[in-house]
Design a protein around this motif. Structure first.
Motif, PDB file in Angstrom:
ATOM      1  N   ILE A  74      65.140  74.409  96.747  1.00  0.00           N
ATOM      2  CA  ILE A  74      66.085  75.545  97.026  1.00  0.00           C
ATOM      3  C   ILE A  74      65.940  76.568  97.761  1.00  0.00           C
ATOM      4  CG2 ILE A  74      67.130  74.616  94.849  1.00  0.00           C
ATOM      5  CD1 ILE A  74      66.168  77.456  93.666  1.00  0.00           C
ATOM      6  N   GLY A  75      64.611  76.724  98.523  1.00  0.00           N
ATOM      7  CA  GLY A  75      64.163  77.806  99.240  1.00  0.00           C
ATOM      8  C   GLY A  75      63.562  78.736  98.581  1.00  0.00           C
ATOM      9  N   ALA A  76      63.185  78.808  97.338  1.00  0.00           N
ATOM     10  CA  ALA A  76      62.468  79.860  96.554  1.00  0.00           C
ATOM     11  C   ALA A  76      61.330  80.270  97.021  1.00  0.00           C
ATOM     12  CB  ALA A  76      62.502  79.721  95.098  1.00  0.00           C
ATOM     13  N   PRO A  77      60.675  81.401  97.275  1.00  0.00           N
ATOM     14  CA  PRO A  77      59.379  81.570  97.571  1.00  0.00           C
ATOM     15  C   PRO A  77      58.317  81.348  96.725  1.00  0.00           C
ATOM     16  CG  PRO A  77      60.377  83.728  96.971  1.00  0.00           C
ATOM     17  CD  PRO A  77      61.427  82.569  97.103  1.00  0.00           C
ATOM     18  N   LEU A  78      57.296  80.546  96.968  1.00  0.00           N
ATOM     19  CA  LEU A  78      56.287  79.900  95.852  1.00  0.00           C
ATOM     20  C   LEU A  78      55.222  81.142  95.827  1.00  0.00           C
ATOM     21  CD1 LEU A  78      56.027  76.202  96.987  1.00  0.00           C
ATOM     22  CD2 LEU A  78      57.636  77.330  95.452  1.00  0.00           C
ATOM     23  N   ASP A  79      55.368  82.247  96.667  1.00  0.00           N
ATOM     24  CA  ASP A  79      54.305  83.241  96.264  1.00  0.00           C
ATOM     25  C   ASP A  79      54.922  84.253  95.484  1.00  0.00           C
ATOM     26  OD1 ASP A  79      56.337  84.144  97.948  1.00  0.00           O
ATOM     27  OD2 ASP A  79      54.923  85.040  99.545  1.00  0.00           O
ATOM     28  N   ARG A  80      55.973  83.967  94.508  1.00  0.00           N
ATOM     29  CA  ARG A  80      56.320  85.080  93.298  1.00  0.00           C
ATOM     30  C   ARG A  80      56.022  84.420  92.250  1.00  0.00           C
ATOM     31  NH1 ARG A  80      59.316  89.197  95.245  1.00  0.00           N
ATOM     32  NH2 ARG A  80      60.167  89.542  93.121  1.00  0.00           N
ATOM     33  N   ASP A  81      55.911  84.903  91.157  1.00  0.00           N
ATOM     34  CA  ASP A  81      55.826  84.553  89.613  1.00  0.00           C
ATOM     35  C   ASP A  81      56.959  83.938  89.056  1.00  0.00           C
ATOM     36  OD1 ASP A  81      53.096  85.194  89.803  1.00  0.00           O
ATOM     37  OD2 ASP A  81      53.465  87.207  88.709  1.00  0.00           O
ATOM     38  N   THR A  82      56.694  82.890  88.294  1.00  0.00           N
ATOM     39  CA  THR A  82      57.810  82.569  87.630  1.00  0.00           C
ATOM     40  C   THR A  82      57.405  82.820  86.041  1.00  0.00           C
ATOM     41  OG1 THR A  82      56.942  80.444  87.429  1.00  0.00           O
ATOM     42  CG2 THR A  82      58.219  80.595  88.996  1.00  0.00           C
ATOM     43  N   LEU A  83      58.205  82.336  85.035  1.00  0.00           N
ATOM     44  CA  LEU A  83      57.896  82.607  83.567  1.00  0.00           C
ATOM     45  C   LEU A  83      57.935  81.665  82.781  1.00  0.00           C
ATOM     46  CD1 LEU A  83      57.037  85.276  81.809  1.00  0.00           C
ATOM     47  CD2 LEU A  83      59.608  85.346  81.303  1.00  0.00           C
ATOM     48  N   ILE A  84      56.840  80.926  82.218  1.00  0.00           N
ATOM     49  CA  ILE A  84      57.126  79.903  81.354  1.00  0.00           C
ATOM     50  C   ILE A  84      57.534  80.259  80.038  1.00  0.00           C
ATOM     51  CG2 ILE A  84      55.911  77.583  80.498  1.00  0.00           C
ATOM     52  CD1 ILE A  84      54.014  78.114  82.668  1.00  0.00           C
ATOM     53  N   VAL A  85      58.375  79.587  79.353  1.00  0.00           N
ATOM     54  CA  VAL A  85      58.857  80.027  77.975  1.00  0.00           C
ATOM     55  C   VAL A  85      58.832  78.554  77.301  1.00  0.00           C
ATOM     56  CG1 VAL A  85      60.825  80.648  76.683  1.00  0.00           C
ATOM     57  CG2 VAL A  85      60.658  81.832  78.574  1.00  0.00           C
ATOM     58  N   CYS A  86      58.251  78.827  75.985  1.00  0.00           N
ATOM     59  CA  CYS A  86      58.139  77.424  75.292  1.00  0.00           C
ATOM     60  C   CYS A  86      57.580  77.962  73.857  1.00  0.00           C
ATOM     61  CB  CYS A  86      57.153  76.550  75.722  1.00  0.00           C
ATOM     62  SG  CYS A  86      55.511  76.913  76.198  1.00  0.00           S
ATOM     63  N   ASN A  87      57.522  76.882  73.026  1.00  0.00           N
ATOM     64  CA  ASN A  87      57.023  77.254  71.525  1.00  0.00           C
ATOM     65  C   ASN A  87      55.754  77.683  71.655  1.00  0.00           C
ATOM     66  OD1 ASN A  87      55.124  74.986  70.708  1.00  0.00           O
ATOM     67  ND2 ASN A  87      57.011  74.071  71.648  1.00  0.00           N
ATOM     68  N   PRO A  88      55.175  78.634  70.457  1.00  0.00           N
ATOM     69  CA  PRO A  88      53.833  79.075  70.666  1.00  0.00           C
ATOM     70  C   PRO A  88      52.706  78.072  70.837  1.00  0.00           C
ATOM     71  CG  PRO A  88      55.079  80.007  68.820  1.00  0.00           C
ATOM     72  CD  PRO A  88      55.972  79.006  69.343  1.00  0.00           C
ATOM     73  N   GLY A  89      52.810  76.866  70.171  1.00  0.00           N
ATOM     74  CA  GLY A  89      51.782  75.920  70.199  1.00  0.00           C
ATOM     75  C   GLY A  89      51.575  75.577  71.516  1.00  0.00           C
ATOM     76  N   GLN A  90      52.630  74.999  72.103  1.00  0.00           N
ATOM     77  CA  GLN A  90      52.564  74.514  73.581  1.00  0.00           C
ATOM     78  C   GLN A  90      52.199  75.765  74.617  1.00  0.00           C
ATOM     79  OE1 GLN A  90      56.449  73.340  75.744  1.00  0.00           O
ATOM     80  NE2 GLN A  90      55.405  71.516  76.081  1.00  0.00           N
ATOM     81  N   SER A  91      52.750  76.836  74.319  1.00  0.00           N
ATOM     82  CA  SER A  91      52.222  78.133  75.260  1.00  0.00           C
ATOM     83  C   SER A  91      50.795  78.195  75.130  1.00  0.00           C
ATOM     84  CB  SER A  91      52.939  79.419  74.591  1.00  0.00           C
ATOM     85  OG  SER A  91      52.580  80.367  75.471  1.00  0.00           O
ATOM     86  N   GLU A  92      49.916  78.157  73.893  1.00  0.00           N
ATOM     87  CA  GLU A  92      48.747  78.220  73.650  1.00  0.00           C
ATOM     88  C   GLU A  92      48.045  77.130  74.458  1.00  0.00           C
ATOM     89  OE1 GLU A  92      45.523  78.899  70.192  1.00  0.00           O
ATOM     90  OE2 GLU A  92      47.457  78.158  69.671  1.00  0.00           O
ATOM     91  N   THR A  93      48.563  75.958  74.562  1.00  0.00           N
ATOM     92  CA  THR A  93      47.970  74.845  75.217  1.00  0.00           C
ATOM     93  C   THR A  93      47.947  75.172  76.584  1.00  0.00           C
ATOM     94  OG1 THR A  93      48.599  73.311  73.416  1.00  0.00           O
ATOM     95  CG2 THR A  93      48.144  72.163  75.483  1.00  0.00           C
ATOM     96  N   ILE A  94      48.881  75.375  77.153  1.00  0.00           N
ATOM     97  CA  ILE A  94      49.209  75.687  78.744  1.00  0.00           C
ATOM     98  C   ILE A  94      48.169  77.001  79.196  1.00  0.00           C
ATOM     99  CG2 ILE A  94      50.506  76.621  80.562  1.00  0.00           C
ATOM    100  CD1 ILE A  94      53.021  75.259  79.016  1.00  0.00           C
TER     101      ILE A  94
END
Length: 380
Positions: A312-332
């Protein structure tokens, strides 16, 4: 008069018919094997490749192995497998400009050859795939397996417009194996910028990305384990987390990632179901939502999210935010997950940054995620 009559007769002779095209298999070939598809479908490129030192002899030896199998289908499928020597000969001959992969055309050729071998071993030679609960064809009656391999052989011998058959029939054989197994998952939502994503893609063209703290909120999937469940219990929790975080107004898009994986052969695509829930239950506008409907693992959740952002043309040099449950977040956030990426993908799909809360992590995408890898033929 005789010359005129002869010219008229020649004009009435029909031109040689081109092979029939197959839109499904052509799309699958382009998606899984972009380099071999382009080279094999171009007679001039094929001739140049065969003219390289060692290539013609290697291809002839492969043809001899197949011929020696006669009617033995298991032998034929094994003969289609590329040996390390076969693969090395072909990759060494591939032109340097034959692929846009960031690590070069020869690396891409090697991935595609490994992808062919993976499909052959999984769908014809009955070897257990990496994730047997969701990969492969499942448990098959031996007669059904034989029917699929026989059909794949016949299809690989039947001309198709744009096919790489002239180079080597293994590409067409593997595509046919996926087709007869009803595992064309890799092209289920193409083009990725159309369909459900079209409203968000139109909006993306107008955005000043510098106005947003995060280019996207990446919502990872957690597939259900029961056949009739559209969203898992964790999936419903994830959707509410995303709606709540998006309401702060500092994120450009919600990017939902999750394919059709759990349970095996489910009719539900997780990203599509999460999109419906965000719109119907939380009133999130369609133009604020992107879906990535192929990922079947947490590793590819992040890889494929990067691909959608690039599309979609979004810049890849900018941050994104991963949102998920605490267990999956800890794993990532863990070193074990970084190692899993290196093992399964060969690279990390991006840099996992700060863990801002039990359910939020920053993530900077990597262009390495744009490499096509058919070793996972359902999500290359």
């Amino acid at each position: 008069m005789r010359l005129a009559a002869a010219a008229l007769m020649l004009a009435c002779v029909p031109a040689a018919a081109a092979p029939a095209g197959d839109r499904v298999v052509a799309a699958l070939s382009h998606r899984l094997f972009p380099l071999l598809d382009a080279l094999g479908g171009d007679p001039v490129a094929t001739a140049r490749l065969e003219a390289q030192p060692g290539v013609a002899a290697m291809l002839a030896a492969r043809a001899a192995r197949r011929t020696a199998c006669a009617q033995d289908l298991a032998c034929l499928a094994q003969a289609m497998v590329w040996t390390p020597e076969d693969g090395a000969a072909l990759t060494a001959a591939v032109p340097a400009n034959a692929s846009r992969a960031d690590d070069g055309a020869r690396a891409q050729a090697a991935r595609e050859i490994e992808g062919i071998n993976t499909i052959l071993r999984t769908y014809a030679l009955n070897q257990v795939p990496r994730y047997p609960q969701i990969d492969g064809a499942g448990i098959l009656d031996p007669l059904e397996l034989r029917a699929r391999v026989q059909a794949a052989d016949w299809l690989a011998r039947t001309p198709r417009d744009g096919s790489a058959q002239a180079l080597d029939p293994s590409v067409e054989f593997t595509l046919a194996l996926l087709d007869v197994s009803d595992r064309t998952d890799a092209i289920g939502f193409e083009p990725i910028t159309g369909g459900f994503n079209a409203p968000a893609v139109r909006r993306a063209r107008t955005l000043d990305w510098s106005r947003w703290r995060y280019s996207a909120l990446i919502l990872t999937g957690v597939g259900p384990e029961t056949p009739d469940a559209a969203l898992s219990p964790y999936g419903k929790y994830h959707v509410r987390l995303a709606a709540d975080r998006f309401a702060r107004g500092d994120i450009a898009f919600i990017l939902l990632t999750g394919g059709r994986a759990h349970p095996r052969a489910t009719r539900f695509t997780e990203a599509e179901q999460m999109r419906s829930a965000l719109i119907d239950r939380y009133g999130i506008p369609a133009e604020a939502i992107l879906i990535e409907p192929y990922a079947r693992h947490t590793t590819t959740n992040l890889r494929n999210a990067t691909r959608v952002l690039a599309a979609i043309g979004a810049p890849l040099d900018r941050d994104t935010l991963i949102v998920c449950n605490p267990g999956q977040s800890e794993t990532i956030a863990s070193p074990a997950f970084a190692q899993r990426n290196l093992t399964e993908l060969g690279y990390e799909p991006g840099t996992v940054g700060r863990r801002l809360s039990p359910t939020e992590l920053e993530f900077r995408p990597s262009p390495k995620s744009l490499r096509i890898d058919p070793r996972d033929p359902l999500d290359p």
